[in-house]
Scaffold this motif. Structure first.
Motif, PDB file in Angstrom:
ATOM      1  N   GLY A 172      -3.400  31.524  73.129  1.00  0.00           N
ATOM      2  CA  GLY A 172      -2.335  32.359  73.672  1.00  0.00           C
ATOM      3  C   GLY A 172      -2.663  32.944  75.029  1.00  0.00           C
ATOM      4  O   GLY A 172      -3.739  32.692  75.590  1.00  0.00           O
ATOM      5  N   GLN A 197      -9.570  32.391  73.951  1.00  0.00           N
ATOM      6  CA  GLN A 197     -10.410  31.940  72.849  1.00  0.00           C
ATOM      7  C   GLN A 197     -11.091  33.144  72.201  1.00  0.00           C
ATOM      8  O   GLN A 197     -11.221  34.199  72.833  1.00  0.00           O
ATOM      9  CB  GLN A 197     -11.448  30.946  73.368  1.00  0.00           C
ATOM     10  CG  GLN A 197     -10.844  29.701  73.996  1.00  0.00           C
ATOM     11  CD  GLN A 197      -9.950  28.938  73.034  1.00  0.00           C
ATOM     12  OE1 GLN A 197     -10.275  28.793  71.856  1.00  0.00           O
ATOM     13  NE2 GLN A 197      -8.813  28.462  73.535  1.00  0.00           N
ATOM     14  N   THR A 204     -12.815  37.838  73.350  1.00  0.00           N
ATOM     15  CA  THR A 204     -12.627  39.169  72.772  1.00  0.00           C
ATOM     16  C   THR A 204     -13.594  40.157  73.403  1.00  0.00           C
ATOM     17  O   THR A 204     -14.806  39.938  73.404  1.00  0.00           O
ATOM     18  CB  THR A 204     -12.848  39.133  71.253  1.00  0.00           C
ATOM     19  OG1 THR A 204     -11.837  38.314  70.651  1.00  0.00           O
ATOM     20  CG2 THR A 204     -12.789  40.525  70.648  1.00  0.00           C
ATOM     21  N   VAL A 228      -8.922  38.224  70.360  1.00  0.00           N
ATOM     22  CA  VAL A 228      -8.385  36.876  70.159  1.00  0.00           C
ATOM     23  C   VAL A 228      -8.800  36.416  68.775  1.00  0.00           C
ATOM     24  O   VAL A 228      -9.980  36.202  68.505  1.00  0.00           O
ATOM     25  CB  VAL A 228      -8.890  35.899  71.233  1.00  0.00           C
ATOM     26  CG1 VAL A 228      -8.211  34.539  71.066  1.00  0.00           C
ATOM     27  CG2 VAL A 228      -8.657  36.461  72.622  1.00  0.00           C
ATOM     28  N   SER A 229      -7.828  36.287  67.909  1.00  0.00           N
ATOM     29  CA  SER A 229      -8.119  35.955  66.514  1.00  0.00           C
ATOM     30  C   SER A 229      -6.885  35.376  65.855  1.00  0.00           C
ATOM     31  O   SER A 229      -5.758  35.753  66.169  1.00  0.00           O
ATOM     32  CB  SER A 229      -8.573  37.208  65.763  1.00  0.00           C
ATOM     33  OG  SER A 229      -8.755  36.926  64.395  1.00  0.00           O
ATOM     34  N   SER A 230      -7.129  34.458  64.927  1.00  0.00           N
ATOM     35  CA  SER A 230      -6.024  33.910  64.148  1.00  0.00           C
ATOM     36  C   SER A 230      -5.828  34.703  62.866  1.00  0.00           C
ATOM     37  O   SER A 230      -4.926  34.406  62.085  1.00  0.00           O
ATOM     38  CB  SER A 230      -6.282  32.438  63.825  1.00  0.00           C
ATOM     39  OG  SER A 230      -7.522  32.294  63.186  1.00  0.00           O
ATOM     40  N   VAL A 240      -4.086  38.611  70.189  1.00  0.00           N
ATOM     41  CA  VAL A 240      -3.432  37.343  70.501  1.00  0.00           C
ATOM     42  C   VAL A 240      -4.138  36.227  69.745  1.00  0.00           C
ATOM     43  O   VAL A 240      -5.338  36.316  69.477  1.00  0.00           O
ATOM     44  CB  VAL A 240      -3.431  37.087  72.029  1.00  0.00           C
ATOM     45  CG1 VAL A 240      -4.854  36.954  72.563  1.00  0.00           C
ATOM     46  CG2 VAL A 240      -2.588  35.879  72.395  1.00  0.00           C
ATOM     47  N   GLN A 241      -3.388  35.200  69.398  1.00  0.00           N
ATOM     48  CA  GLN A 241      -3.980  34.058  68.706  1.00  0.00           C
ATOM     49  C   GLN A 241      -4.705  33.153  69.692  1.00  0.00           C
ATOM     50  O   GLN A 241      -4.362  33.133  70.886  1.00  0.00           O
ATOM     51  CB  GLN A 241      -2.892  33.272  67.988  1.00  0.00           C
ATOM     52  CG  GLN A 241      -2.277  34.010  66.814  1.00  0.00           C
ATOM     53  CD  GLN A 241      -1.330  33.138  66.010  1.00  0.00           C
ATOM     54  OE1 GLN A 241      -0.856  32.104  66.492  1.00  0.00           O
ATOM     55  NE2 GLN A 241      -1.060  33.539  64.781  1.00  0.00           N
ATOM     56  N   PRO A 242      -5.686  32.410  69.215  1.00  0.00           N
ATOM     57  CA  PRO A 242      -6.357  31.441  70.101  1.00  0.00           C
ATOM     58  C   PRO A 242      -5.356  30.509  70.764  1.00  0.00           C
ATOM     59  O   PRO A 242      -4.411  30.031  70.115  1.00  0.00           O
ATOM     60  CB  PRO A 242      -7.283  30.686  69.145  1.00  0.00           C
ATOM     61  CG  PRO A 242      -7.567  31.662  68.054  1.00  0.00           C
ATOM     62  CD  PRO A 242      -6.292  32.447  67.879  1.00  0.00           C
TER      63      PRO A 242
END
Length: 130
Positions: free
Chosen positions: A16, A87, A91, A128-130, A12-14
């Motif tokens: 989210g 955030q 993770t 959690v990463s873009s 998931v993106q930060p």
């Protein structure tokens, strides 16, 4: 066979959200305290949140307070962890757990301890990463 089976992890993106589910079999959750833990690479397992058998007490760690919510559906014998505003530091591998021990109580001022829990899910990776 007693087991907890987790689902719902992923990437998931930060900022989210994700919801983890934990389905119990072989025992009933309505007679169990429930908890969620996580373990990030190179770190110790952290007790995030727990809820007492009757649902009257809930503890949530300061690092996730206001963002993560534990809940249960006894009719479905399922525990949930709703995670919002995720955030990168969130993770980790997330574990659900249940305690049927009569002497254990989840208090709202004390984090859950691993040794108090009898049954564990297999773990769900949350990244959690873009």
């Amino acid at each position: 066979q007693v087991q907890l089976v987790e689902s719902g992890g992923g990437l998931v993106q930060p900022g989210g959200s994700l919801r983890l589910s934990c389905l119990a079999s072989g025992f009933t959750l309505d007679n169990s305290a429930i908890g969620w833990f996580r373990q990030a690479p190179g770190k110790e397992r952290e007790g995030l949140t727990c809820q007492s058998r009757d649902g009257a007490n809930t503890y949530t760690a300061g690092s996730v307070k206001g963002r993560f919510t534990i809940s249960r559906d006894n009719a479905r014998n399922t525990v949930y962890l709703q995670m919002n505003s995720l955030q990168p530091e969130d993770t980790a591998v997330y574990y659900c757990a249940a305690s049927t021990r009569s002497g254990y109580v989840c208090y709202d001022f004390s984090p859950p301890e691993s040794f108090e829990y009898d049954y564990w899910g297999q773990g769900a990776q949350v990244t959690v990463s873009s």
